[in-house]
Write a protein that holds these residues in place. Structure first.
Motif, mmCIF file in Angstrom:
data_model
loop_
_atom_site.group_PDB
_atom_site.id
_atom_site.type_symbol
_atom_site.label_atom_id
_atom_site.label_comp_id
_atom_site.label_asym_id
_atom_site.label_seq_id
_atom_site.Cartn_x
_atom_site.Cartn_y
_atom_site.Cartn_z
ATOM 1 N N LYS A 243 19.319 39.110 27.125
ATOM 2 C CA LYS A 243 20.524 38.648 26.443
ATOM 3 C C LYS A 243 21.529 38.030 27.416
ATOM 4 O O LYS A 243 22.727 38.033 27.147
ATOM 5 C CB LYS A 243 21.160 39.806 25.665
ATOM 6 N N GLY A 244 21.046 37.484 28.497
ATOM 7 C CA GLY A 244 21.933 36.811 29.434
ATOM 8 C C GLY A 244 21.903 37.442 30.812
ATOM 9 O O GLY A 244 21.044 38.285 31.137
ATOM 10 N N TRP A 245 22.873 37.033 31.643
ATOM 11 C CA TRP A 245 22.933 37.451 33.043
ATOM 12 C C TRP A 245 24.363 37.824 33.408
ATOM 13 O O TRP A 245 25.294 37.047 33.177
ATOM 14 C CB TRP A 245 22.455 36.309 33.947
ATOM 15 N N ARG A 246 24.516 39.013 33.963
ATOM 16 C CA ARG A 246 25.825 39.415 34.472
ATOM 17 C C ARG A 246 25.926 38.948 35.926
ATOM 18 O O ARG A 246 25.120 39.333 36.770
ATOM 19 C CB ARG A 246 26.020 40.930 34.395
ATOM 20 N N VAL A 247 26.936 38.134 36.203
ATOM 21 C CA VAL A 247 27.120 37.596 37.549
ATOM 22 C C VAL A 247 28.392 38.189 38.151
ATOM 23 O O VAL A 247 29.489 38.029 37.597
ATOM 24 C CB VAL A 247 27.226 36.056 37.522
ATOM 25 N N VAL A 248 28.223 38.885 39.256
ATOM 26 C CA VAL A 248 29.349 39.490 39.972
ATOM 27 C C VAL A 248 29.695 38.595 41.156
ATOM 28 O O VAL A 248 28.828 38.262 41.973
ATOM 29 C CB VAL A 248 29.002 40.907 40.460
ATOM 30 N N THR A 249 30.958 38.194 41.246
ATOM 31 C CA THR A 249 31.390 37.291 42.314
ATOM 32 C C THR A 249 32.547 37.900 43.098
ATOM 33 O O THR A 249 33.286 38.765 42.600
ATOM 34 C CB THR A 249 31.822 35.928 41.762
ATOM 35 N N ARG A 250 32.691 37.427 44.315
ATOM 36 C CA ARG A 250 33.820 37.823 45.169
ATOM 37 C C ARG A 250 34.603 36.564 45.530
ATOM 38 O O ARG A 250 34.037 35.607 46.053
ATOM 39 C CB ARG A 250 33.323 38.528 46.429
ATOM 40 N N ASP A 251 35.884 36.576 45.255
ATOM 41 C CA ASP A 251 36.752 35.423 45.502
ATOM 42 C C ASP A 251 37.327 35.515 46.918
ATOM 43 O O ASP A 251 38.064 36.441 47.249
ATOM 44 C CB ASP A 251 37.877 35.413 44.465
ATOM 45 N N TRP A 252 36.987 34.520 47.764
ATOM 46 C CA TRP A 252 37.478 34.468 49.136
ATOM 47 C C TRP A 252 38.499 33.336 49.309
ATOM 48 O O TRP A 252 38.655 32.796 50.419
ATOM 49 C CB TRP A 252 36.317 34.227 50.103
ATOM 50 N N SER A 253 39.189 32.973 48.276
ATOM 51 C CA SER A 253 40.086 31.818 48.343
ATOM 52 C C SER A 253 41.339 32.078 49.159
ATOM 53 O O SER A 253 42.059 31.144 49.513
ATOM 54 C CB SER A 253 40.478 31.363 46.933
ATOM 55 N N THR A 254 41.646 33.335 49.453
ATOM 56 C CA THR A 254 42.785 33.660 50.311
ATOM 57 C C THR A 254 42.289 34.427 51.521
ATOM 58 O O THR A 254 41.174 34.966 51.529
ATOM 59 C CB THR A 254 43.824 34.511 49.566
ATOM 60 N N ASP A 255 43.110 34.483 52.557
ATOM 61 C CA ASP A 255 42.741 35.203 53.770
ATOM 62 C C ASP A 255 43.115 36.674 53.707
ATOM 63 O O ASP A 255 42.934 37.418 54.671
ATOM 64 C CB ASP A 255 43.424 34.576 54.995
ATOM 65 N N SER A 256 43.653 37.098 52.579
ATOM 66 C CA SER A 256 44.006 38.513 52.447
ATOM 67 C C SER A 256 42.784 39.279 51.978
ATOM 68 O O SER A 256 41.729 39.190 52.575
ATOM 69 C CB SER A 256 45.178 38.664 51.483
ATOM 70 N N GLU A 257 42.889 39.994 50.890
ATOM 71 C CA GLU A 257 41.744 40.753 50.400
ATOM 72 C C GLU A 257 40.999 39.957 49.342
ATOM 73 O O GLU A 257 41.596 39.232 48.547
ATOM 74 C CB GLU A 257 42.210 42.091 49.823
ATOM 75 N N SER A 258 39.670 40.097 49.363
ATOM 76 C CA SER A 258 38.861 39.401 48.364
ATOM 77 C C SER A 258 38.982 40.114 47.017
ATOM 78 O O SER A 258 39.344 41.284 46.937
ATOM 79 C CB SER A 258 37.394 39.373 48.800
ATOM 80 N N LYS A 259 38.656 39.374 45.957
ATOM 81 C CA LYS A 259 38.751 39.908 44.602
ATOM 82 C C LYS A 259 37.393 39.849 43.935
ATOM 83 O O LYS A 259 36.746 38.810 43.917
ATOM 84 C CB LYS A 259 39.769 39.104 43.798
ATOM 85 N N ILE A 260 36.957 40.986 43.403
ATOM 86 C CA ILE A 260 35.669 41.085 42.713
ATOM 87 C C ILE A 260 35.870 40.875 41.215
ATOM 88 O O ILE A 260 36.818 41.401 40.619
ATOM 89 C CB ILE A 260 35.022 42.468 42.940
ATOM 90 N N SER A 261 35.009 40.083 40.598
ATOM 91 C CA SER A 261 35.046 39.904 39.146
ATOM 92 C C SER A 261 33.629 39.713 38.643
ATOM 93 O O SER A 261 32.695 39.468 39.423
ATOM 94 C CB SER A 261 35.916 38.706 38.765
ATOM 95 N N SER A 262 33.435 39.815 37.354
ATOM 96 C CA SER A 262 32.107 39.619 36.761
ATOM 97 C C SER A 262 32.241 38.917 35.425
ATOM 98 O O SER A 262 33.288 38.996 34.761
ATOM 99 C CB SER A 262 31.366 40.947 36.594
ATOM 100 N N ASP A 263 31.169 38.232 35.063
ATOM 101 C CA ASP A 263 31.150 37.509 33.787
ATOM 102 C C ASP A 263 29.705 37.427 33.330
ATOM 103 O O ASP A 263 28.767 37.625 34.116
ATOM 104 C CB ASP A 263 31.741 36.113 33.974
ATOM 105 N N VAL A 264 29.505 37.141 32.064
ATOM 106 C CA VAL A 264 28.164 37.026 31.499
ATOM 107 C C VAL A 264 27.888 35.562 31.189
ATOM 108 O O VAL A 264 28.728 34.866 30.594
ATOM 109 C CB VAL A 264 28.019 37.886 30.225
ATOM 110 N N TRP A 265 26.708 35.102 31.596
ATOM 111 C CA TRP A 265 26.289 33.723 31.388
ATOM 112 C C TRP A 265 24.956 33.693 30.658
ATOM 113 O O TRP A 265 24.103 34.547 30.880
ATOM 114 C CB TRP A 265 26.171 33.009 32.731
#
Length: 488
Positions: free
Chosen positions: A138-160
């Protein structure tokens, strides 16, 4: 019989050659609700994007440097670097040296991506941490880490609904299993080609290069004028015809290494298979290639779509001769057990730009229900089985005819002589669905094969011209120094 998958929301992983053309084809030639590309680095271009080492010293963001090096010149003519509908600029450099440089290729890819960056279809500084197949396909859960800043990265997930992996081949170096190599690596005396950045730090050093492909040949030729002579190059067999390089009296070919050992002065001794030894080696360069390894990808058991997750790559044995491949793919593209997962760039080829273009176009139409593919996983797996049998048969023939082990590049994961046939078959199915693409996509036929193969003597001529230019420049500098009027 399984119904064909029809994803509406699609994620493309990787912003190199394969990812960019896949993104374009899915958006411009498909009919999907959402298509988005994520790239963990701060720019697109893949191996053609060479970021500077010092640029990230103060950043907490990890680096994923390209295996390219300053001064790199490709081996493929502009025609074969052109995505359909987006010709590569001509001429890229000079008539005598028609092969695009690293920067010229990067500039082409960057310009190609601009439109999709402006539209918001590309997310940079986004690392894919994990991709999980959901239960019952029923799809794929994709977990990503946002490195757009030099501080702390942000983890998020979404279904595709669908995922296309376009991470290519040049991330996980393959190291030889030669006795003693691990100890040499621990001491920092062995450098894989992935980390080579030029010969400037090896003046006067005693060097050994392992391998006889493009990277090894380039490294040896770069070292020859600076390193201690001779530069040793350890090879198993003569180079394949398309690995073009010029002979150099400062490079000495030797047989494969049997074992490495460390000397008390932190140098290396290499014992060769013919019993001879090379002592006092300062650095060993490894040009043994790469492994495809989407380690972030987890799938359900083929026998139980609702079962537990396991790494995709665990489906093959690490000791198997055919293990250097993404397993269970139909046409090198669709994951046989769940066709909502696809790969572009899963195989090595002579012309990766055009192969990625036609492969992702086929995928676009397969997911749009315009091109058919087998309706059961067993039928889809037949492609892999047939391919393995054919490669093993051909390897046996080559070994018998040459009296040597078949080339390590003669494998499941290298299209080799089947490249034109593979691409032509994909194009036939594409054109049957959309006749307007007949004159948009390149042709793959015997004439094109002949033209592609002509690149090798052209490359040889360009290397000779470049060598002559360097020699003339060196003479001018030498004479200028002698006369006191050199300019720099």
């Amino acid at each position: 019989m399984e119904p064909p998958v029809r994803p509406k929301r699609i994620m493309v992983i990787g912003g190199g050659v394969c990812g960019l053309v896949t993104l374009r084809n899915l958006i411009e030639r498909g009919s999907f609700d959402t298509v988005e590309l994520v790239e963990r680095r701060d720019d697109v271009g893949g191996v053609w994007y060479l970021d500077e080492h010092g640029a990230h010293v103060a950043s907490k963001k990890p680096r994923w440097p390209s295996p390219a090096y300053p001064g790199l010149i490709g081996n493929v003519l502009p025609e074969f670097l052109s995505f359909s509908g987006a010709p590569f600029p001509e001429p890229p450099t000079t008539p005598q040296q028609p092969f695009p440089t690293l920067k010229e290729t990067y500039d082409y890819l960057r310009q190609f991506a601009d439109r999709y960056s402006e539209q918001g279809n590309i997310r940079l500084n986004t690392e894919v941490v994990r991709v999980e197949e959901l239960q019952d396909r029923k799809g794929w859960r994709v977990v990503t880490r946002d490195w757009s800043t030099d501080s702390e990265s942000k983890i998020s997930s979404d279904v595709w609904d669908g995922v296309v992996v376009c991470t290519g081949w040049y991330n996980d170096p393959l190291w030889p299993e030669t006795e003693g190599i691990d100890l040499v690596r621990e001491k920092g005396l062995a450098v894989h080609a992935k980390w080579y950045r030029g010969p400037q730090n090896y003046a006067g050093k005693r060097a050994l290069v392992i391998g006889n492909g493009n990277s090894s040949n380039d490294i040896a030729s770069h070292l020859a004028p600076l390193a201690q002579s001779p530069v040793y190059r350890s090879i198993r067999r003569p180079a394949l015809r398309h690995f073009v390089s010029l002979p150099d009296s400062r490079i000495q070919d030797v047989v494969p290494v049997k074992r490495f050992s460390l000397q008390s002065d932190n140098k290396v001794t290499a014992e060769l298979q013919d019993g001879t030894t090379i002592e006092d080696i300062d650095v060993v360069f490894i040009g043994s290639g790469y492994l495809p390894n989407p380690s972030f990808l987890y799938v359900r058991s083929p026998e139980s779509p609702s079962g537990s997750l396991s790494p995709l790559m665990s489906q093959i044995s690490a000791q198997a001769p055919q293990s250097r491949r993404i397993p269970s793919l139909h046409r090198h593209i669709l994951y046989a057990y769940n066709p909502s997962l696809a790969f572009i760039g899963s195989v090595m080829c002579f012309t990766p730009f055009t192969i990625a273009d036609v492969s992702s176009m086929w995928l676009t139409l397969a997911w749009a229900d315009e091109v058919a593919y087998p309706s059961t996983s067993e039928e889809r797996l037949q492609f892999e089985k047939d391919r393995i049998e054919d490669v093993e048969r051909r390897r046996g023939i080559e070994a018998q005819e040459t009296g040597r082990e078949a080339s390590s590049l003669f494998t499941y994961s290298a299209l080799g002589t089947s490249e034109e046939d593979y691409a032509a078959a994909l194009k036939r199915e594409i054109v049957a669905a959309r006749t307007e693409l007949k004159n948009v996509l390149p042709e793959w036929n015997d004439e094109r094969r002949t033209w592609r193969q002509s690149m090798y003597p052209i490359k040889h001529q360009s290397l000779q011209w470049l060598k002559k230019q360097r020699e003339q420049k060196a003479t001018v500098v030498e004479n200028g120094v002698a006369n006191g009027n050199a300019t720099y």
